[in-house]
Scaffold this active site. Structure first.
Site, PDB file in Angstrom:
ATOM      1  N   ALA A   1      57.103  11.824 -22.111  1.00 37.46           N
ATOM      2  CA  ALA A   1      57.898  12.788 -22.885  1.00 37.46           C
ATOM      3  C   ALA A   1      59.172  12.163 -23.442  1.00 37.46           C
ATOM      4  CB  ALA A   1      58.255  13.992 -22.008  1.00 37.46           C
TER       5      ALA A   1
ATOM      6  N   HIS B   1      58.628  21.033 -24.537  1.00 39.39           N
ATOM      7  CA  HIS B   1      59.199  19.864 -23.851  1.00 39.39           C
ATOM      8  C   HIS B   1      59.998  19.021 -24.839  1.00 39.39           C
ATOM      9  CE1 HIS B   1      59.739  16.791 -20.897  1.00 39.39           C
ATOM     10  NE2 HIS B   1      58.806  17.229 -20.084  1.00 39.39           N
TER      11      HIS B   1
ATOM     12  N   TYR C   1      66.889  18.347 -20.584  1.00 38.05           N
ATOM     13  CA  TYR C   1      65.622  19.006 -20.251  1.00 38.05           C
ATOM     14  C   TYR C   1      65.864  20.458 -19.815  1.00 38.05           C
ATOM     15  CZ  TYR C   1      62.574  14.794 -20.270  1.00 38.05           C
ATOM     16  OH  TYR C   1      61.824  13.694 -20.616  1.00 38.05           O
TER      17      TYR C   1
ATOM     18  N   GLU D   1      55.018  16.561 -12.592  1.00 33.43           N
ATOM     19  CA  GLU D   1      55.576  15.588 -13.543  1.00 33.43           C
ATOM     20  C   GLU D   1      55.705  14.213 -12.909  1.00 33.43           C
ATOM     21  OE1 GLU D   1      59.147  16.760 -15.675  1.00 33.43           O
ATOM     22  OE2 GLU D   1      58.695  15.410 -17.327  1.00 33.43           O
TER      23      GLU D   1
END
Lengths: 353, 353
Positions: free
Chosen positions: A82, A188, A204, A295
């Site tokens: 990401a 995201h 985030y 994650e």
């Protein structure tokens, strides 16, 4: 051995990124940066990244695959790294070819380990571009590569939030394609290039909270797209901790109770890296709106000295929280198979269903 | 009657804003906006706002004062309305005179109700200005008006975050003055003028989280100012819910354990508007670093249909959480009297100590 788990007992991690890719991927990206430094409008070509299957195996087997085995999870919905999406870098062609390579690598992983990894697409967003390239790439990933969802960056400018709010018609082309293909998006962001926001912390978590508020205040979005589904990662940012505040704000805005608003549209993952945080999430948000995720291997890679376990071993927290088995199964697989509605057909294909 | 409470049993709300000011205050502000619309560099003068003591009494007695009595809190550290600080509006003179009027009104309230309200200053920040005017106003408020702290806006641009990070030398003049005067700052943004951020939701909570991360990553700040103290409002934004993430990030950044980092410098208030959120805060953050606050009458003004009580009646949540009396007294007054080190002398003056 043809032993098959009861599908309700599968443990599906809906949020994993390929953070351990061979260095050739990074080198390709560095060359892109050189090209756009010379000319911001540089028209890239896709080119070739030479990575062998053995390199991919090496990068996965001692990392995400080993972690899956150690932690007892079955499969991961897997997308490109990401923080490397970097939509703010370069122009539309920069993002387009970078994204295709990143997704192609995910596809190869899903072919090498079809029972362990199922693809989720990066999109070639670019701050000044419309979503045409993203729509095309989503279609390619779902129809040709067998992916089941995508990551949508609400802020491709990397911290400046220059795009319209998430319920704006700007986003409708991708929502149309998501609806047509029946795939959800995880909201995201990527790396922050803003001096005030720290990528894996304030950026985030701030983005998760911001996205939730766009959706809760959306007037027509979910009428226009009644099947649209979003996952808000990192346990929903600040939202569950401030559920009272958001419920109160919803009342003041005369919108329906938040439990109704989120029911069929908004899901939170379990990327919250301590037991008490997970307990709050479970106590506050309806179980039907929670999807298991870790994650790993991601932002927080160390071992918690307070527990002796990895911070991001979220399965332990879910195992240890005060829910019955039926509720845990919903979080570990049943909800995820509903939200990612193409998942079951892939699971059948690889003999997991 | 000369009955005096045991000072450790005082209940001090460290976070209240004057959200109910007479309309003359808003009219003054509107005139400022007219002036800067004509000329962005308009040099304002202070001028006069004609509000009588009776008007102030009316605006307080049926609002914050009534709430204090109903909820059983003793006094409020009271500052101008946060969402109206609007530092992004106009130029340095706009903020300077607006702020002086807002603080003057707070002063008058503290003179009318000396046992119920103690002043906390707004600062005349302005995105393109240095902090000279803020330093002067803080000095005026503390030394002439008897205020005990200030609200520092980490983002006077109203959502664009155009200022340096909070540990940057840009901020040092105000930190020097805070250290000299021995007053803490609550880190509090104002209204968002950014289309993506919602003032009392994503903007407030995102700012809290962002401020925490600036402080936790600060290398020399707390060495340069060993007595500097900050309150992060709204329960610390997303931080306590993600305490595991931040502890893990701290480890990866090779900074000391967060409990050490915050010990003498960072405090969280209790403006979290549901029981489970407060329970998490109390379970995660050291009790010494928590200060009671409600921010009434503020962002969330309704009654929670799930409890029948006001969302922002945070005293109930603290009363009901699983702490012993000694711990509750720390949160209700002892910690606050330590952090706001000028408070005791004011309490003595008004015969509360």
């Amino acid at each position: 051995m043809n032993y098959k788990k009861n599908p309700d007992q599968l443990i599906i991690d809906c949020h994993g990124h390929y953070t351990t890719a061979p260095s050739e991927l990074g080198e390709y990206r560095e060359q892109q940066k050189v090209d756009i430094k010379r000319d911001p409008l540089f028209e890239h070509v896709k080119g070739v990244i030479d990575i062998s299957d053995d390199q991919i195996r090496d990068s996965i087997e001692n990392a995400q695959l080993k972690m899956q085995r150690e932690r007892g999870t079955d499969l991961t919905l897997f997308s490109p790294r990401a923080s490397w999406m970097g939509h703010h870098i370069g122009n539309q062609t920069t993002s387009k070819y970078w994204t295709m390579h990143c997704n192609d690598l995910i596809y190869r992983i899903t072919q090498l380990y079809p029972k362990n990894f199922i693809g989720v697409a990066q999109l070639p967003q670019s701050p000044k571009a419309n979503l045409k390239a993203s729509v095309a790439e989503l279609e390619r990933c779902v129809t040709e590569l067998g992916f089941v969802g995508c990551n949508l960056n609400p802020d491709p400018s990397g911290g400046y939030w220059s795009s319209p709010r998430l319920d704006d018609k700007y986003w409708y082309p991708i929502y149309e394609k998501m609806s047509e293909l029946k795939v959800p998006a995880m909201i995201h962001v990527s790396a922050s290039c803003h001096h005030c926001f720290d990528t894996t912390g304030s950026h985030y978590l701030g983005a998760d909270t911001t996205a939730f508020q766009h959706f809760m205040s959306a007037v027509t979005l979910f009428k226009d797209f009644p099947e649209l589904k979003f996952i808000i990662p990192h346990g929903g940012g600040a939202v569950p901790y401030h559920w009272g505040r958001f419920r109160g704000l919803a009342e003041m805005q005369k919108i329906p109770p938040l439990e109704e608003v989120i029911l069929k549209h908004i899901y939170f993952d379990t990327c919250v890296y301590h037991q008490k945080g997970i307990d709050l999430l479970m106590n506050v948000i309806p179980i039907e709106n929670i999807l298991f995720a870790s994650e790993m291997i991601g932002a927080v890679r160390g071992i918690d000295p307070q527990t002796g376990n990895y911070f991001d071993d979220t399965k332990r927290y879910v195992d240890d929280c005060n829910l019955n088995n039926e509720q845990k199964q919903k979080i570990f697989s049943i909800n995820t198979r509903k939200v990612f509605s193409r998942l079951d057909s892939i699971l059948q294909k690889v003999d997991l269903l």
